[in-house]
Design a protein around this motif. Sequence first.
Motif, short mmCIF file in Angstrom:
data_model
loop_
_atom_site.label_atom_id
_atom_site.label_comp_id
_atom_site.label_asym_id
_atom_site.label_seq_id
_atom_site.Cartn_x
_atom_site.Cartn_y
_atom_site.Cartn_z
N TRP A 61 -0.75 7.50 -8.51
CA TRP A 61 -0.80 8.14 -7.21
C TRP A 61 -1.70 9.36 -7.30
O TRP A 61 -1.55 10.19 -8.20
CB TRP A 61 0.61 8.53 -6.77
N TRP A 100 -4.78 1.66 -2.29
CA TRP A 100 -3.82 1.77 -1.20
C TRP A 100 -3.74 3.22 -0.74
O TRP A 100 -3.81 4.13 -1.56
CB TRP A 100 -2.42 1.38 -1.68
N PRO A 142 2.91 3.11 -2.24
CA PRO A 142 1.73 2.69 -1.49
C PRO A 142 2.16 2.08 -0.16
O PRO A 142 3.18 1.38 -0.10
CB PRO A 142 1.10 1.62 -2.39
N GLN A 175 -2.82 -1.21 2.28
CA GLN A 175 -3.84 -1.67 1.34
C GLN A 175 -5.23 -1.49 1.93
O GLN A 175 -5.50 -1.86 3.06
CB GLN A 175 -3.62 -3.14 0.98
N TRP A 183 -3.39 5.47 -3.86
CA TRP A 183 -3.00 4.85 -5.13
C TRP A 183 -4.10 3.94 -5.64
O TRP A 183 -4.73 3.22 -4.85
CB TRP A 183 -1.76 3.97 -4.91
#
Length: 169
Positions: free
Chosen positions: A50, A90, A97, A100, A130
């Motif tokens: 992240w 993402w 997340p 996408q 992410w």
Amino acid sequence: ILAVLSLAAFAGQLAVSPQHIGGTDDPEVLSYDNGSSHWLTWGGLYRGTWFNVQDFNPAASGALVESAELWFFHHTDYPWDTSDFYFELWNGDVSAPTAQLDQVMVTATHNAPIIVNYDPTTIETEGNFWGLVNTEMSAGGWPSILTDWAQTGVEHSFMTDDFIIWEPY
């Protein structure tokens, strides 16, 4: 540029001999790793880092990702059933997340940089996003990602099998 390397502390991991694998002081590179390998892991169907862009530029509200760099390690005692995986970007905060942005199939190699290039296009992210390794093509979580021992005080590396509960590693 995005470097996706992280630390490991759960099952499905092994320590490796530390060696310099990357790391940079370049302000254009978002990276939480310290450039020294320490672990490899095959835990979790999904493994991700992240990113909070304000950790790198407090005034930033998003990022333009041109490429991602990942490292993998093929331990002889734990052979891979496949070298292929999906690399995914993402949007989403530290909890998970949520949206996408991109998915690309990539082939891992042993102890060498794997570069996912988006250039000449870039992927625009929110301030929290992410980079994920999706190992659904494998029966055992392969390929095993090479990670480091950086300690930043805030968890940035996570894994999950169900995409609901994200555990730090």
